[in-house]
Design an enzyme around this catalytic site. Structure first.
Site, mmCIF file in Angstrom:
data_model
loop_
_atom_site.group_PDB
_atom_site.id
_atom_site.type_symbol
_atom_site.label_atom_id
_atom_site.label_comp_id
_atom_site.label_asym_id
_atom_site.label_seq_id
_atom_site.Cartn_x
_atom_site.Cartn_y
_atom_site.Cartn_z
ATOM 1 N N HIS A 170 -7.972 6.338 -7.547
ATOM 2 C CA HIS A 170 -7.543 7.712 -7.323
ATOM 3 C C HIS A 170 -8.322 8.645 -8.239
ATOM 4 O O HIS A 170 -8.440 8.385 -9.438
ATOM 5 C CB HIS A 170 -6.051 7.881 -7.621
ATOM 6 C CG HIS A 170 -5.168 7.275 -6.586
ATOM 7 N ND1 HIS A 170 -3.858 6.940 -6.832
ATOM 8 C CD2 HIS A 170 -5.399 6.946 -5.289
ATOM 9 C CE1 HIS A 170 -3.319 6.419 -5.743
ATOM 10 N NE2 HIS A 170 -4.232 6.422 -4.788
ATOM 11 N N ARG B 264 -7.410 -0.838 -0.345
ATOM 12 C CA ARG B 264 -7.233 -0.223 0.967
ATOM 13 C C ARG B 264 -7.747 -1.219 2.010
ATOM 14 O O ARG B 264 -8.603 -2.063 1.721
ATOM 15 C CB ARG B 264 -8.029 1.076 1.078
ATOM 16 C CG ARG B 264 -7.658 2.146 0.049
ATOM 17 C CD ARG B 264 -8.545 3.373 0.228
ATOM 18 N NE ARG B 264 -8.187 4.456 -0.688
ATOM 19 C CZ ARG B 264 -8.786 4.673 -1.858
ATOM 20 N NH1 ARG B 264 -9.770 3.873 -2.258
ATOM 21 N NH2 ARG B 264 -8.408 5.680 -2.627
ATOM 22 N N TYR C 294 2.093 8.363 -5.502
ATOM 23 C CA TYR C 294 1.910 7.080 -4.822
ATOM 24 C C TYR C 294 2.922 6.050 -5.279
ATOM 25 O O TYR C 294 3.470 5.294 -4.489
ATOM 26 C CB TYR C 294 0.493 6.584 -5.112
ATOM 27 C CG TYR C 294 0.051 5.435 -4.261
ATOM 28 C CD1 TYR C 294 0.316 4.127 -4.633
ATOM 29 C CD2 TYR C 294 -0.640 5.663 -3.080
ATOM 30 C CE1 TYR C 294 -0.091 3.080 -3.854
ATOM 31 C CE2 TYR C 294 -1.065 4.617 -2.300
ATOM 32 C CZ TYR C 294 -0.780 3.321 -2.692
ATOM 33 O OH TYR C 294 -1.183 2.285 -1.903
ATOM 34 N N ARG D 228 -0.722 -2.482 -0.938
ATOM 35 C CA ARG D 228 -1.330 -1.638 -1.973
ATOM 36 C C ARG D 228 -0.243 -0.869 -2.720
ATOM 37 O O ARG D 228 -0.273 -0.770 -3.952
ATOM 38 C CB ARG D 228 -2.318 -0.680 -1.310
ATOM 39 C CG ARG D 228 -2.978 0.353 -2.214
ATOM 40 C CD ARG D 228 -4.064 1.065 -1.419
ATOM 41 N NE ARG D 228 -4.493 2.332 -2.001
ATOM 42 C CZ ARG D 228 -5.434 2.458 -2.922
ATOM 43 N NH1 ARG D 228 -6.042 1.376 -3.396
ATOM 44 N NH2 ARG D 228 -5.780 3.648 -3.382
ATOM 45 N N LYS E 258 -13.467 5.210 -1.185
ATOM 46 C CA LYS E 258 -13.779 6.431 -0.455
ATOM 47 C C LYS E 258 -14.955 7.154 -1.110
ATOM 48 O O LYS E 258 -15.061 7.201 -2.336
ATOM 49 C CB LYS E 258 -12.555 7.351 -0.419
ATOM 50 C CG LYS E 258 -11.411 6.808 0.426
ATOM 51 C CD LYS E 258 -10.273 7.796 0.499
ATOM 52 C CE LYS E 258 -9.150 7.290 1.400
ATOM 53 N NZ LYS E 258 -8.026 8.245 1.475
ATOM 54 N N HIS F 167 -1.273 -1.114 3.938
ATOM 55 C CA HIS F 167 -1.064 -0.168 2.840
ATOM 56 C C HIS F 167 0.201 -0.493 2.054
ATOM 57 O O HIS F 167 0.311 -0.131 0.878
ATOM 58 C CB HIS F 167 -0.981 1.253 3.394
ATOM 59 C CG HIS F 167 -1.316 2.306 2.384
ATOM 60 N ND1 HIS F 167 -2.605 2.565 1.981
ATOM 61 C CD2 HIS F 167 -0.531 3.160 1.679
ATOM 62 C CE1 HIS F 167 -2.594 3.523 1.072
ATOM 63 N NE2 HIS F 167 -1.346 3.907 0.879
#
Length: 299
Positions: A270, A148, A279, A247, A172, A244
């Site tokens: 994830h 990211r 995705y 990615r 994250k 993105h």
């Protein structure tokens, strides 16, 4: 802080980081303005940080009698995007629209880059400048490791484990994962560190940050978007791309070349395999090949 503060911050995010057009940003803003008007008309005094699911349900119920279902779906999607932004920026910890389903009316899958397009973008970097060496290393890491943009700009020198062939990525929720890094990306990072980075006057607090701006501080997310946009224009690429996109291309290319979803999930960071399936937008052609190659009763 009031709604205006959060809305203006969100507008800047949509324009700079997501690269949305003026009209699209205005549409997103219009959804929020309708919500603010509803709150005002009903004498509900609450900030975006405090608003509850119940209040939003009241708004959506009132809305349902005024607009077409397709418009409802768009507005719900827009509001979800706003609260996703608030969570991403850590203004909120919960999503008040999490349980509200958006009607399925079809969606456009994001573009991916072909390998020759990625090669062209990297080849267009001006290596005669110090920023060129840095940008080449950054794009190789973006694509080679599937990071990211927030993970890229906070990557630290102490996160590099080249002897083992991995980098440590903080994603994250401050969750850490180890991602393999190719020798080519390692080489370009080494060039940047030795030829450019060590010549910078590094600001206090950023001594361990890998990729720095020309003033020796941390790069902003907006700067990464600008770098990629400029390269896209330079190469004449017609696709709408962002950090993105690299990615997404990383995951898609791995899948197309036979990597399993679980491995891709771990590298992307994830939590749910379902997120990874969406995705990399599994296509029927690839799935058919998997069955033909691996199922015991393929013939």
């Amino acid at each position: 802080m009031n709604w205006d503060f959060y809305i203006k911050s969100y507008q800047s995010y949509l324009k700079i980081e997501r690269g949305l057009s003026k009209n699209t940003v205005e549409n997103y803003s219009f959804d929020l303005e309708r919500l603010c008007l509803f709150l005002e008309q009903n004498a509900i005094s609450v900030s975006p940080v405090q608003i509850t699911q119940e209040t939003l349900q009241q708004f959506l119920y009132a809305l349902s009698s005024q607009v077409h279902p397709r418009s409802q779906a768009r507005m719900i999607s827009g509001l979800k995007s706003f609260f996703n932004y608030l969570i991403f920026e850590e203004y909120r910890t919960d999503h008040p629209l999490e349980l509200i389903e958006t009607p399925r009316i079809g969606r456009k899958l994001p573009d991916t880059l072909a390998l020759d397009e990625i090669d062209a973008l990297i080849a267009a970097i001006d290596l005669a400048t110090d920023q060129g060496e840095r940008n080449r290393a950054m794009l190789e890491v973006l694509y080679g490791c599937g990071l990211r943009v927030s993970e890229l700009i906070t990557l630290k020198i102490s996160d590099l484990f080249f002897d083992e062939g991995f980098i440590k990525v903080t994603g994250k929720g401050n969750k850490e994962r180890f991602v393999p890094i190719a020798e080519l990306a390692q080489k370009y990072i080494a060039y940047y560190k030795k030829g450019v980075r060590q010549q910078l006057h590094i600001q206090k607090g950023f001594e361990d940050t890998l990729f720095l701006n020309r003033r020796g501080g941390q790069l902003s997310r907006a700067m990464i978007f600008t770098i990629i946009k400029d390269l896209s224009l330079k190469t004449g690429l017609t696709k709408k791309i962002s950090p993105h996109t690299f990615r997404h291309s990383f995951a898609t290319h791995l899948l197309e070349n036979g990597a399993d979803l679980r491995s891709i999930q771990l590298m992307l960071g994830h939590e749910s395999i379902t997120t990874t399936e969406i995705y990399v937008h599994l296509d029927r052609t690839f799935l058919a090949k998997v069955v033909q190659e691996f199922h015991p009763r393929k013939s």
